[in-house]
Scaffold this motif. Structure first.
Motif, PDB file in Angstrom:
ATOM      1  N   GLY A   8     -24.341 -43.695  40.971  1.00  0.00           N
ATOM      2  CA  GLY A   8     -24.614 -43.879  39.547  1.00  0.00           C
ATOM      3  C   GLY A   8     -26.088 -43.716  39.265  1.00  0.00           C
ATOM      4  O   GLY A   8     -26.932 -44.284  39.968  1.00  0.00           O
ATOM      5  N   SER A   9     -26.414 -42.918  38.238  1.00  0.00           N
ATOM      6  CA  SER A   9     -27.826 -42.648  37.951  1.00  0.00           C
ATOM      7  C   SER A   9     -28.211 -43.138  36.559  1.00  0.00           C
ATOM      8  O   SER A   9     -29.008 -42.516  35.859  1.00  0.00           O
ATOM      9  CB  SER A   9     -28.113 -41.143  38.074  1.00  0.00           C
ATOM     10  N   GLY A  10     -27.620 -44.268  36.172  1.00  0.00           N
ATOM     11  CA  GLY A  10     -28.044 -44.922  34.943  1.00  0.00           C
ATOM     12  C   GLY A  10     -29.197 -45.878  35.223  1.00  0.00           C
ATOM     13  O   GLY A  10     -29.821 -45.833  36.292  1.00  0.00           O
ATOM     14  N   GLY A  13     -29.059 -47.816  38.566  1.00  0.00           N
ATOM     15  CA  GLY A  13     -29.290 -46.944  39.716  1.00  0.00           C
ATOM     16  C   GLY A  13     -30.755 -46.580  39.879  1.00  0.00           C
ATOM     17  O   GLY A  13     -31.297 -46.626  40.988  1.00  0.00           O
ATOM     18  N   PHE A  14     -31.407 -46.232  38.788  1.00  0.00           N
ATOM     19  CA  PHE A  14     -32.815 -45.836  38.879  1.00  0.00           C
ATOM     20  C   PHE A  14     -33.717 -47.012  39.217  1.00  0.00           C
ATOM     21  O   PHE A  14     -34.683 -46.866  39.976  1.00  0.00           O
ATOM     22  CB  PHE A  14     -33.264 -45.158  37.583  1.00  0.00           C
ATOM     23  N   TYR A  15     -33.425 -48.191  38.665  1.00  0.00           N
ATOM     24  CA  TYR A  15     -34.251 -49.356  39.027  1.00  0.00           C
ATOM     25  C   TYR A  15     -34.065 -49.720  40.501  1.00  0.00           C
ATOM     26  O   TYR A  15     -35.008 -50.176  41.162  1.00  0.00           O
ATOM     27  CB  TYR A  15     -33.914 -50.548  38.134  1.00  0.00           C
ATOM     28  N   THR A  16     -32.882 -49.500  41.032  1.00  0.00           N
ATOM     29  CA  THR A  16     -32.652 -49.742  42.453  1.00  0.00           C
ATOM     30  C   THR A  16     -33.446 -48.756  43.296  1.00  0.00           C
ATOM     31  O   THR A  16     -34.075 -49.133  44.301  1.00  0.00           O
ATOM     32  CB  THR A  16     -31.155 -49.635  42.782  1.00  0.00           C
ATOM     33  N   ALA A  17     -33.439 -47.486  42.901  1.00  0.00           N
ATOM     34  CA  ALA A  17     -34.231 -46.483  43.622  1.00  0.00           C
ATOM     35  C   ALA A  17     -35.718 -46.797  43.537  1.00  0.00           C
ATOM     36  O   ALA A  17     -36.451 -46.682  44.532  1.00  0.00           O
ATOM     37  CB  ALA A  17     -33.946 -45.096  43.045  1.00  0.00           C
ATOM     38  N   GLU A  62     -37.607 -40.523  35.295  1.00  0.00           N
ATOM     39  CA  GLU A  62     -37.950 -39.181  35.756  1.00  0.00           C
ATOM     40  C   GLU A  62     -39.011 -39.241  36.854  1.00  0.00           C
ATOM     41  O   GLU A  62     -38.948 -38.493  37.833  1.00  0.00           O
ATOM     42  CB  GLU A  62     -38.451 -38.337  34.590  1.00  0.00           C
ATOM     43  N   GLN A  63     -39.975 -40.149  36.693  1.00  0.00           N
ATOM     44  CA  GLN A  63     -41.011 -40.284  37.726  1.00  0.00           C
ATOM     45  C   GLN A  63     -40.408 -40.733  39.050  1.00  0.00           C
ATOM     46  O   GLN A  63     -40.845 -40.304  40.120  1.00  0.00           O
ATOM     47  CB  GLN A  63     -42.075 -41.287  37.258  1.00  0.00           C
ATOM     48  N   VAL A  64     -39.402 -41.580  39.005  1.00  0.00           N
ATOM     49  CA  VAL A  64     -38.711 -41.991  40.228  1.00  0.00           C
ATOM     50  C   VAL A  64     -37.996 -40.797  40.844  1.00  0.00           C
ATOM     51  O   VAL A  64     -38.084 -40.546  42.051  1.00  0.00           O
ATOM     52  CB  VAL A  64     -37.707 -43.128  39.925  1.00  0.00           C
ATOM     53  N   ALA A  65     -37.294 -40.029  39.997  1.00  0.00           N
ATOM     54  CA  ALA A  65     -36.511 -38.896  40.504  1.00  0.00           C
ATOM     55  C   ALA A  65     -37.392 -37.814  41.115  1.00  0.00           C
ATOM     56  O   ALA A  65     -36.949 -37.074  42.006  1.00  0.00           O
ATOM     57  CB  ALA A  65     -35.675 -38.303  39.370  1.00  0.00           C
ATOM     58  N   ASP A 360     -32.379 -56.943  38.590  1.00  0.00           N
ATOM     59  CA  ASP A 360     -31.145 -56.810  39.358  1.00  0.00           C
ATOM     60  C   ASP A 360     -31.323 -55.812  40.500  1.00  0.00           C
ATOM     61  O   ASP A 360     -30.922 -56.058  41.638  1.00  0.00           O
ATOM     62  CB  ASP A 360     -30.036 -56.324  38.408  1.00  0.00           C
ATOM     63  N   GLY A 361     -31.939 -54.665  40.186  1.00  0.00           N
ATOM     64  CA  GLY A 361     -32.179 -53.644  41.208  1.00  0.00           C
ATOM     65  C   GLY A 361     -33.113 -54.130  42.299  1.00  0.00           C
ATOM     66  O   GLY A 361     -32.891 -53.871  43.489  1.00  0.00           O
TER      67      GLY A 361
END
Length: 433
Positions: A8-10, A13-17, A62-65, A360-361
């Protein structure tokens, strides 16, 4: 090296990454796997199209990705292209960040009639979700009922009531904009089982209703509790109830559309001759614990469109423990099974704001750090690529998404930031062409 797969990339998901990058630096590889070719989940498909400032959080994602240690693996469906056990064999940790994209069932007589839709479907329709492009909601009016007293119900009521000009700058899809422009709806009724002090509406979203060009919100002053009782509310709720008091005190302005707040109102059935035509409502009262109690008094609200905004649930995944009553994965503070975690709405249910997913992430990454140590040398991204290649999966990368993004911006109507592709085939074509 630690290998982490996030499904999941919502926002969750991004905060976890993001948390994994901060915790492990260059000693982690994170794959963000999404069943759609486009990232951002709730930001793209759930946030109202006229709330562009909220959607701007995607710049942070986007910066994470773009980090060399993070990959977006789009157009890959868990269960179809790869299984959870296969991912567990390839990654030190698998995190389910699938959100809660499925409507909770209304479970009323007549809820299966044409004209009755869930908010996930309706919001997905005007936001360009590929699964709901062909929804074709009943907009010939004149009445619509929105069941619920939260922000999603407000979004639906506002979208139904705006003029075409008020959507300038929004990324609402053209098919929805044109359908709404032809709408015959002149009365939107918001049904809530309890009263003004029990709403789940935030001040900003509620206040917007007071500034619509052709619609006026109406509140029956008799539904409002004594003003002195507002002092016991939290500041945000006090502001929200203040808006309701303002609506009640504002005389009719002669606008052609009304948004009527019907408190202490519980829908008990939807009726009609082969389609939704009216909602049967039972009047309620509150007991000493602020629970709604039916009174036996019923009345009818005419409506050809009924939108249920009563909450969402996470779809189950085969082999993953699931709490059917709560509509989420069974977990203990984010741990499901050894090496398997969940985060965001998939963990706690559909509560909180977009920002709630950040702590949470980070919390789930703390669990992962304690559990996996330095990692076990699993195959990670290379193993996934090999597996997906064998299955001829048409994987979309983040660079591919940027091509989709550019193509959507290029085809935008005047004043809009983008015109979304509303089918997966068109998204893929924008990449390959």
């Amino acid at each position: 090296m630690r290998h982490v797969a996030v499904i999941g990339s919502g926002p969750a998901g991004f905060y976890t990454a993001e948390a994994a990058l901060k915790a492990f630096g260059d000693q982690v590889c994170v794959d963000l796997i999404d069943r759609l070719p486009v990232p951002y989940g709730l930001i793209r498909f759930g946030v109202a199209p006229d709330h562009q400032s909220i959607k701007a959080v995607s710049r942070r994602y986007e910066q994470v990705a773009l980090s060399p240690n993070v990959r977006f693996v789009g157009n890959v469906c868990v269960g179809r292209d790869v299984s959870i056990p296969e991912l567990q064999s390839l990654y030190d940790a698998v995190v389910l960040a699938t959100g809660a994209p499925v409507d909770r069932p209304l479970e009323l007589p007549g809820s299966d009639l044409p004209g009755v839709v869930g908010s996930a479907a309706f919001v997905g329709w005007y936001n360009g979700h590929p699964e709901f492009t062909d929804l074709n909601p009943t907009l010939d009016g004149p009445g619509a009922v929105v069941i619920g007293n939260g922000n999603v119900a407000l979004d639906v009521a506002r979208i139904l009531s705006k003029t075409r000009r008020e959507f300038e700058g929004a990324d609402i899809t053209t098919h929805a904009l044109e359908a709404l422009d032809r709408s015959g709806i002149v009365r939107v009724t918001l049904l809530g089982r309890r009263g003004p002090h029990q709403i789940a509406m935030t001040p900003k979203e509620l206040g917007e209703l007071g500034h619509l060009e052709r619609a006026q919100p109406l509140v029956d002053p008799a539904d409002l509790p004594d003003a002195g009782a507002d002092a016991l509310l939290e500041p945000g709720m006090r502001k929200s109830v203040g808006h309701l008091r303002d609506f009640a005190a504002t005389p009719p302005a002669g606008k052609p559309v009304t948004i009527e707040f019907d408190f202490f109102a519980m829908p008990v059935a939807i009726e009609g001759d082969g389609k939704a035509e009216r909602v049967v409502v039972e009047r309620t009262r509150l007991d000493s614990e602020m629970r709604s109690i039916p009174t036996g008094e019923t009345y009818v609200v005419p409506a050809s469109l009924v939108v249920s905004c009563i909450g969402y649930k996470t779809p189950p995944i085969e082999g993953v423990p699931y709490e059917h009553g709560r509509g989420r994965f069974a977990n203990s503070d984010g741990r499901i099974l050894p090496g398997l975690y969940c985060v965001g709405w998939a963990r706690r249910g559909p509560t909180g704001t977009i920002g709630t997913n950040r702590p949470d992430g980070y919390a789930v990454v703390d669990l992962i750090a304690a559990d996996i140590g330095e990692g076990a040398g699993r195959g990670g991204p290379e193993g996934l690529d090999r597996l997906l290649g064998q299955r001829n999966a048409d994987v979309v990368t983040f660079t591919d998404w940027q091509r989709i993004d550019a193509a959507e911006a290029a085809r935008a109507r005047s004043g809009a930031p983008r015109e979304k592709f509303v089918s997966i085939a068109d998204m893929i074509a924008a990449v390959r062409n």
